[in-house]
Design a protein around this motif. Structure first.
Motif, PDB file in Angstrom:
ATOM      1  N   VAL A 150     -17.629 -34.020 -96.751  1.00 56.50           N
ATOM      2  CA  VAL A 150     -16.581 -33.023 -96.985  1.00 56.50           C
ATOM      3  C   VAL A 150     -16.570 -32.640 -98.455  1.00 56.50           C
ATOM      4  O   VAL A 150     -16.695 -33.492 -99.335  1.00 56.50           O
ATOM      5  N   SER A 151     -16.413 -31.358 -98.736  1.00 55.68           N
ATOM      6  CA  SER A 151     -16.130 -30.922-100.105  1.00 55.68           C
ATOM      7  C   SER A 151     -15.145 -29.758-100.063  1.00 55.68           C
ATOM      8  O   SER A 151     -14.737 -29.319 -98.985  1.00 55.68           O
ATOM      9  N   PHE A 152     -14.779 -29.276-101.234  1.00 57.45           N
ATOM     10  CA  PHE A 152     -13.703 -28.288-101.310  1.00 57.45           C
ATOM     11  C   PHE A 152     -13.815 -27.494-102.600  1.00 57.45           C
ATOM     12  O   PHE A 152     -14.475 -27.917-103.554  1.00 57.45           O
ATOM     13  N   ASP A 153     -13.195 -26.342-102.602  1.00 57.46           N
ATOM     14  CA  ASP A 153     -12.973 -25.585-103.828  1.00 57.46           C
ATOM     15  C   ASP A 153     -11.631 -26.034-104.394  1.00 57.46           C
ATOM     16  O   ASP A 153     -10.582 -25.763-103.783  1.00 57.46           O
ATOM     17  N   PRO A 154     -11.622 -26.750-105.523  1.00 52.99           N
ATOM     18  CA  PRO A 154     -10.326 -27.135-106.093  1.00 52.99           C
ATOM     19  C   PRO A 154      -9.484 -25.905-106.419  1.00 52.99           C
ATOM     20  O   PRO A 154      -9.992 -24.792-106.582  1.00 52.99           O
ATOM     21  N   ARG A 155      -8.197 -26.103-106.505  1.00 50.33           N
ATOM     22  CA  ARG A 155      -7.298 -24.986-106.811  1.00 50.33           C
ATOM     23  C   ARG A 155      -7.759 -24.278-108.082  1.00 50.33           C
ATOM     24  O   ARG A 155      -8.151 -24.893-109.066  1.00 50.33           O
ATOM     25  N   GLY A 156      -7.737 -22.928-108.017  1.00 49.98           N
ATOM     26  CA  GLY A 156      -8.218 -22.114-109.118  1.00 49.98           C
ATOM     27  C   GLY A 156      -9.689 -21.756-109.023  1.00 49.98           C
ATOM     28  O   GLY A 156     -10.189 -20.964-109.824  1.00 49.98           O
ATOM     29  N   VAL A 157     -10.395 -22.322-108.037  1.00 50.20           N
ATOM     30  CA  VAL A 157     -11.850 -22.193-107.929  1.00 50.20           C
ATOM     31  C   VAL A 157     -12.234 -21.496-106.625  1.00 50.20           C
ATOM     32  O   VAL A 157     -11.644 -21.766-105.570  1.00 50.20           O
ATOM     33  N   GLY A 158     -13.236 -20.623-106.682  1.00 50.82           N
ATOM     34  CA  GLY A 158     -13.831 -20.074-105.462  1.00 50.82           C
ATOM     35  C   GLY A 158     -12.830 -19.394-104.557  1.00 50.82           C
ATOM     36  O   GLY A 158     -12.224 -18.385-104.928  1.00 50.82           O
ATOM     37  N   GLY A 163     -17.192 -26.614-104.487  1.00 49.78           N
ATOM     38  CA  GLY A 163     -17.757 -27.611-103.579  1.00 49.78           C
ATOM     39  C   GLY A 163     -18.197 -27.007-102.270  1.00 49.78           C
ATOM     40  O   GLY A 163     -19.125 -27.503-101.625  1.00 49.78           O
ATOM     41  N   VAL A 164     -17.548 -25.905-101.865  1.00 49.87           N
ATOM     42  CA  VAL A 164     -17.887 -25.262-100.595  1.00 49.87           C
ATOM     43  C   VAL A 164     -19.296 -24.673-100.642  1.00 49.87           C
ATOM     44  O   VAL A 164     -20.014 -24.693 -99.652  1.00 49.87           O
ATOM     45  N   SER A 165     -19.706 -24.164-101.795  1.00 51.97           N
ATOM     46  CA  SER A 165     -21.064 -23.638-101.911  1.00 51.97           C
ATOM     47  C   SER A 165     -22.068 -24.699-102.351  1.00 51.97           C
ATOM     48  O   SER A 165     -23.255 -24.616-102.030  1.00 51.97           O
ATOM     49  N   THR A 166     -21.615 -25.736-103.078  1.00 52.13           N
ATOM     50  CA  THR A 166     -22.541 -26.733-103.616  1.00 52.13           C
ATOM     51  C   THR A 166     -22.966 -27.760-102.579  1.00 52.13           C
ATOM     52  O   THR A 166     -24.142 -28.149-102.520  1.00 52.13           O
ATOM     53  N   LEU A 167     -22.039 -28.253-101.748  1.00 54.59           N
ATOM     54  CA  LEU A 167     -22.398 -29.305-100.789  1.00 54.59           C
ATOM     55  C   LEU A 167     -23.540 -28.896 -99.860  1.00 54.59           C
ATOM     56  O   LEU A 167     -24.488 -29.667 -99.690  1.00 54.59           O
ATOM     57  N   ALA A 174      -9.856 -24.260 -99.804  1.00 54.57           N
ATOM     58  CA  ALA A 174     -11.023 -24.069 -98.944  1.00 54.57           C
ATOM     59  C   ALA A 174     -11.805 -25.373 -98.809  1.00 54.57           C
ATOM     60  O   ALA A 174     -12.116 -26.027 -99.812  1.00 54.57           O
ATOM     61  N   LEU A 175     -12.124 -25.745 -97.557  1.00 54.37           N
ATOM     62  CA  LEU A 175     -12.857 -26.977 -97.272  1.00 54.37           C
ATOM     63  C   LEU A 175     -14.149 -26.671 -96.518  1.00 54.37           C
ATOM     64  O   LEU A 175     -14.243 -25.663 -95.807  1.00 54.37           O
ATOM     65  N   ILE A 176     -15.113 -27.570 -96.630  1.00 53.02           N
ATOM     66  CA  ILE A 176     -16.337 -27.513 -95.837  1.00 53.02           C
ATOM     67  C   ILE A 176     -16.681 -28.932 -95.399  1.00 53.02           C
ATOM     68  O   ILE A 176     -16.387 -29.898 -96.109  1.00 53.02           O
ATOM     69  N   SER A 191     -10.087 -20.910-103.381  1.00 54.34           N
ATOM     70  CA  SER A 191      -8.792 -21.604-103.450  1.00 54.34           C
ATOM     71  C   SER A 191      -7.931 -21.021-104.561  1.00 54.34           C
ATOM     72  O   SER A 191      -7.872 -21.544-105.676  1.00 54.34           O
ATOM     73  N   ALA A 192      -7.262 -19.895-104.255  1.00 55.08           N
ATOM     74  CA  ALA A 192      -6.415 -19.203-105.239  1.00 55.08           C
ATOM     75  C   ALA A 192      -7.141 -19.077-106.570  1.00 55.08           C
ATOM     76  O   ALA A 192      -6.683 -19.576-107.601  1.00 55.08           O
ATOM     77  N   PRO A 193      -8.286 -18.385-106.589  1.00 50.84           N
ATOM     78  CA  PRO A 193      -9.140 -18.402-107.780  1.00 50.84           C
ATOM     79  C   PRO A 193      -8.506 -17.777-109.010  1.00 50.84           C
ATOM     80  O   PRO A 193      -7.845 -16.749-108.936  1.00 50.84           O
ATOM     81  N   VAL A 194      -8.731 -18.432-110.156  1.00 50.11           N
ATOM     82  CA  VAL A 194      -8.367 -17.837-111.441  1.00 50.11           C
ATOM     83  C   VAL A 194      -9.309 -16.661-111.695  1.00 50.11           C
ATOM     84  O   VAL A 194     -10.512 -16.757-111.495  1.00 50.11           O
ATOM     85  N   LYS A 195      -8.747 -15.552-112.157  1.00 52.48           N
ATOM     86  CA  LYS A 195      -9.536 -14.354-112.412  1.00 52.48           C
ATOM     87  C   LYS A 195      -9.215 -13.831-113.807  1.00 52.48           C
ATOM     88  O   LYS A 195      -8.065 -13.809-114.214  1.00 52.48           O
TER      89      LYS A 195
END
Length: 514
Positions: free
Chosen positions: A138-146, A117-121, A89-91, A148-152
């Motif tokens: 530009v910011s992003f949710d790194p993999r595993g976050v938010g 990063g999508v919510s913080t920027l 996910a990018l913003i 971007s295939a979030p860890v649960k």
């Protein structure tokens, strides 16, 4: 943010939900598998997901600009670049200045690991308005976050219990309970996130950023990394030194330390911040409401925490403020000097038997919203740290190290030492003792250290300068308080960083702002 992953927060999902989230981004990567040729479909941004922290859609930018969001496909497994993909996910906010002056995209990572990063920027977008004159931010949710295939891992109700546990055990029964509860959390992560856990390392995220650079159309990656984002930036520079553009690392992680050394450094850093808070309160002309001297302030805090061990006080109903929650809230308030007034208020109330403010601060650290929903920051933080860090510490290891941690910080020593067990029985082996950030051939990287930083102590900046290699780093020192330098709004720091990013003018290495 670099508090132990055991003390971070998560959100529930079943294995089926994780699978559906992953499959939504899966595909063959295009007809030829060349993900660098993909076109991003930028649209208006939705409200942040629960995993990103919830809330409302980002507000329009000053001057009428809007935030845009898109999803980039990246390989699930970078060793199989033409295999299944996940969505990153990018913003962005497009550059506000004339197109002829635009440099490219400036990619942000705000730390964690595990921060969205999508919510913080958007929340801090105005702080970087000057940089937007020549960059798309530009910011992003790194993999595993938010998104971007979030860890649960665990449910909101389970996490409420998790964060109420005694995280500083005093006897064998309490130690066993803490280790067992940690294993339970980690088993839930494996059950609900089995497919993504092997692929959330910092190296994976750095490779995602180089793909992002290409998809955004930039010949070089222009980058602003904060806290853990400095480690990510260093790893990127190591992997892709020739692709580094103008890069800033602020609130710098020491890349030479193993997890134990990092935790001990944080104990010293948070103790220094607490010392500075107590001195600031008692040195003002008006009476400090929480102590007569700096030592008195710290003694009263220690007594409060000791009392809470046996008798918690009302917090946010139905939860009570425990010793662990109070320690967590105090730590959160030391991340910024702007929070010191809330710490003073929270302590005043706690001494009167009201734990609401300290619990609100603790909830903020753990990613818990007012409606009781958690972001996935603890799940992601744990997963990324455990994928990166090779050592696996036992309760016996911690017990042996407690005297050293207590000497470093009477208040935070136990709290940070016991955080080292967070990767106990983790499903995926860790990569290394510490990251490799050597980057011969890289363009200059501006490294900014803050002498009063609790979470990433100042010494880490010097170690990063050395580890990047001769002729790579340009060092800037800020004599201030809080986590990070640029967001302190210090005119000297911001002027130096802006001149470098906007005009390519490097400050003289060793420059000091105070």
């Amino acid at each position: 943010m670099a508090i132990p992953s055991r003390l971070r927060a998560a959100a529930l999902a079943t294995s089926a939900l994780l699978l559906s989230a992953l499959l939504a981004g899966c595909g063959d990567g295009g007809k030829d598998g060349d993900l660098s040729a993909q076109k991003l479909d930028w649209k208006g941004c939705p409200a942040p997901s629960e995993a990103e922290g919830g809330g409302t859609a980002p507000s329009p930018l000053p001057g009428g600009g809007t935030w845009q969001c898109a999803t980039m496909k990246a390989p699930l497994d970078w060793s199989k670049p033409k295999g299944d993909t996940i969505g990153i996910a990018l913003i962005r906010a497009k550059a506000s200045g004339p197109a002829s002056k635009r440099i490219g995209s400036l990619v942000f990572n705000f730390g964690g690991p595990g921060g969205s990063g999508v919510s913080t920027l958007p929340a801090f977008g105005e702080d970087y308005a000057a940089l937007r004159a020549r960059y798309d931010l530009v910011s992003f949710d790194p993999r595993g976050v938010g998104r971007s295939a979030p860890v649960k891992c665990e449910s909101d109700a389970q996490l409420d219990v998790y964060f109420q546990q005694d995280a500083t055990p005093d006897n064998s029964a309490e130690r066993t309970a803490l280790v067992n509860r940690t294993k339970q959390f980690n088993a839930a992560c494996e059950k609900n996130s089995r497919q993504i856990l092997p692929h959330v390392s910092t190296t994976d995220a750095a490779r995602d950023m180089d793909l992002m650079r290409q998809v955004l159309g930039d010949a070089k990656l222009h980058y602003f990394g904060i806290s853990y984002g400095t480690e990510l930036g260093g790893v990127y520079a190591h992997l892709f030194p020739r692709n580094v553009g103008r890069a800033v690392l602020d609130a710098v992680v020491d890349p030479t330390q193993n997890p134990e050394e990092s935790a001990l450094g944080q104990a010293k850093g948070f103790q220094l911040a607490l010392d500075n808070f107590a001195e600031d309160c008692t040195s003002k002309t008006s009476e400090c409401p929480i102590g007569n001297t700096a030592q008195d302030v710290k003694d009263r805090i220690a007594k409060l925490l000791n009392d809470l061990e046996n008798k918690p006080i009302p917090g946010i109903p139905p939860r009570q403020l425990t010793q662990t929650a109070a320690t967590n809230g105090i730590a959160q308030s030391l991340y910024s000097k702007d929070f010191w007034e809330y710490l003073t208020e929270g302590l005043e109330q706690a001494y009167e038997g009201d734990g609401k403010v300290l619990m609100l601060l603790s909830d903020s650290m753990n990613g818990r919203s007012e409606n009781g929903e958690y972001s996935n920051i603890t799940a992601a933080n744990t997963a990324i740290n455990c994928a990166d860090e090779k050592p696996r510490y036992t309760a016996d290891d911690v017990q042996r190290k407690l005297p050293e941690f207590r000497a470093a910080s009477p208040l935070f020593g136990d709290y940070l030492a016991w955080g080292m067990v967070s990767c106990t029985d983790w499903a995926v082996p860790g990569a290394a003792d510490h990251p490799d950030v050597s980057a011969p051939g890289s363009a200059p990287i501006l490294v900014v250290g803050n002498t009063g930083d609790p979470a990433t102590p100042y010494e880490g900046a010097k170690k990063m300068v050395e580890a990047l290699g001769k002729g790579v780093a340009v060092e800037l020192t800020y004599k201030g308080q809080g986590h990070g330098a640029y967001d302190s709004k210090d005119a000297c720091v911001q002027s130096a960083v802006n001149a470098y990013l906007l005009d390519g003018k490097e400050p003289q290495t060793g420059t000091v702002c105070s």
